[in-house]
Design an enzyme around this catalytic site. Sequence first.
Site, PDB file in Angstrom:
ATOM      1  N   LYS A  87      -7.507  -8.346  -4.973  1.00 43.30           N
ATOM      2  CA  LYS A  87      -6.383  -7.397  -4.906  1.00 43.30           C
ATOM      3  C   LYS A  87      -5.846  -7.334  -3.477  1.00 43.30           C
ATOM      4  CE  LYS A  87      -5.190  -2.603  -6.128  1.00 43.30           C
ATOM      5  NZ  LYS A  87      -5.742  -1.269  -6.428  1.00 43.30           N
ATOM      6  N   SER A 124      -3.150   0.808 -10.308  1.00 42.10           N
ATOM      7  CA  SER A 124      -2.420  -0.079  -9.425  1.00 42.10           C
ATOM      8  C   SER A 124      -2.882  -1.529  -9.471  1.00 42.10           C
ATOM      9  CB  SER A 124      -2.545   0.429  -7.989  1.00 42.10           C
ATOM     10  OG  SER A 124      -3.887   0.355  -7.538  1.00 42.10           O
ATOM     11  N   SER A 183      -7.367   2.984 -10.830  1.00 43.49           N
ATOM     12  CA  SER A 183      -6.675   1.716 -10.574  1.00 43.49           C
ATOM     13  C   SER A 183      -7.454   0.459 -10.947  1.00 43.49           C
ATOM     14  CB  SER A 183      -6.265   1.635  -9.103  1.00 43.49           C
ATOM     15  OG  SER A 183      -5.171   2.481  -8.858  1.00 43.49           O
TER      16      SER A 183
END
Lengths: 472, 94
Positions: free
Chosen positions: A65, A140, A164
């Site tokens: 990420k 996210s 997330s």
Amino acid sequence: MSAIDTLRLTAEEAKKLLEAREVSGDELFAAYLAAIGERDPELHAYLYVCAGAESGGDGIPIAIKDVIGTKGVPTTAGSKMLESYVPVYDATVIERCKAHGLRMLGKTNTDEFAMGSSTENSAYGPTHNPWDPTRVPGGSGGGSAAAVAGGLAPWALGSDTGGSIKQPAALCGNVGLRPTYGTVSRYGVVAFASSLDQVGPVAKTVRDCAYLYSIISGRDANDSTTVDVPQVELPTAQDLRGVRVGVPKELNDAEGIEPGVRDAVRKAVELAESLGAEVGECSLPRSVEYGLACYYLIAPAEASSNLARYDGVRYGLRDQGADFREMVMRTRDAGFGDEPKRRIMLGTYALSSGYYDANYGKAQRVRTLIKREHDAAFESFDVLVSPTSPTVAFELGAKVDNPLAMYLNDLLTIPSCMAGLPGLSIPCGLSEGLPVGLQLIGPQFAENALFRTAHALEGALAFDVVPERYRS
Amino acid sequence: MAGISRDDVLHVARLARLELTDDEVTKFQGQLSAILEAVSTVSELDLSDVPPTAHPLEIENAWAEDVPRPSLSHDEAFANAPDREENLFRVPPA
């Protein structure tokens, strides 16, 4: 070498192939790059794909990420503010991955500064859900979840503040762990809300998730909030005898849970009982009623402080200004998108003179209530279960103009985050052809109990993690 | 506390060093009011006897030995600087 099916290959299987020298690290890496070339133009899971030496290692490939700092490889946090930022050091979790020979495929898309539940807040455009590209992958960490579901990485690292990791895993049909607060170092990770942020794994199986967690977890001298972690046990048991599973009423009956989601979760709970678990109902009344409000006071307050560092001085974007103050204000207006601006203002308001006690101070006390309610539930149960997300993946654009509606996506993941508890999401079925996530919550440091329970359920559920439209 | 005025938005934006356009002020006033109204439910609770939680783990004082070790070179530390003059970050006049 036989053709590598990146849609199905697990990290555990990849490891065996590498150890038996049935494939080389280069061949494996090339297979994923080919899959990225084929499917990522549609999905947009990656913001950056590694080439040559910058990937490091020769072992199992992994996606990272883009809030996790990677030496020599751009790290944008999904923001214009960090568009040209290239870290000069690796985050501790990256060092640990490299020490295990893991090879970085690239950096995955995220809502800006990890603020969002759909990946639509990325300054670089949204990621699309591999099950249905007209829908969001969650957020996210939508990029990491879509990469794993789309066969563009065997596994990935995400980060979780209020959902997330778990919520995108639910919407993309993969396994995501938000570990106990303090078990995984945040050194080198772009900070959002420091009393909540955790890094964790996203994978196709519970065993892969446990294995990646064993690689990244443990005390780190560079993050003073980290602690020693119990030895990770890769789960093997197929039954749930002796496991007490609690069904918190409010987390399972909350307003807004879709009927299809409720049905899939109910069937998974019945399955747990048939595998030998003792199932009972419990209650977390104020955690669910006040959890979201508590989170949206505390997380923005911490974010407003953490994001004060983006001032155009030491790194990141700088806009022009006649004097220092003007330069800072213009930089922050140009660099931040709407969601960080909203949260910075919300947090600044919550912390401002005259409002502090009524907002931030009150929310911290609510946090104590949430922790106590969970502690009480764990006196009778080993694991609590609920839907991860109230809904399946929703249409792109459906909630972008209504921040409050977007925030409700995390209604069911937030309470356990506030209490610092580990949470795992596994796919438990389909509703309207889209994956439904089952959330398993444990006491602090009870990751092994979550792995054990989820692994047995995973075997019995036999959910096919390959999106239907990719099956041949 | 539900509902905040245009002046409140401008005040908070100034505190947070955000320069907002007029359109942004209008948009954020509506959105922040809706969010603040939703989170104001916590004020219903009487929590005078509940202690606050600032941190989910009960850790006190994490000590480390004070031992010198290599750190970033100047060039590494300035690698992402928008503007540099010798070993200083250069900014517009205050």
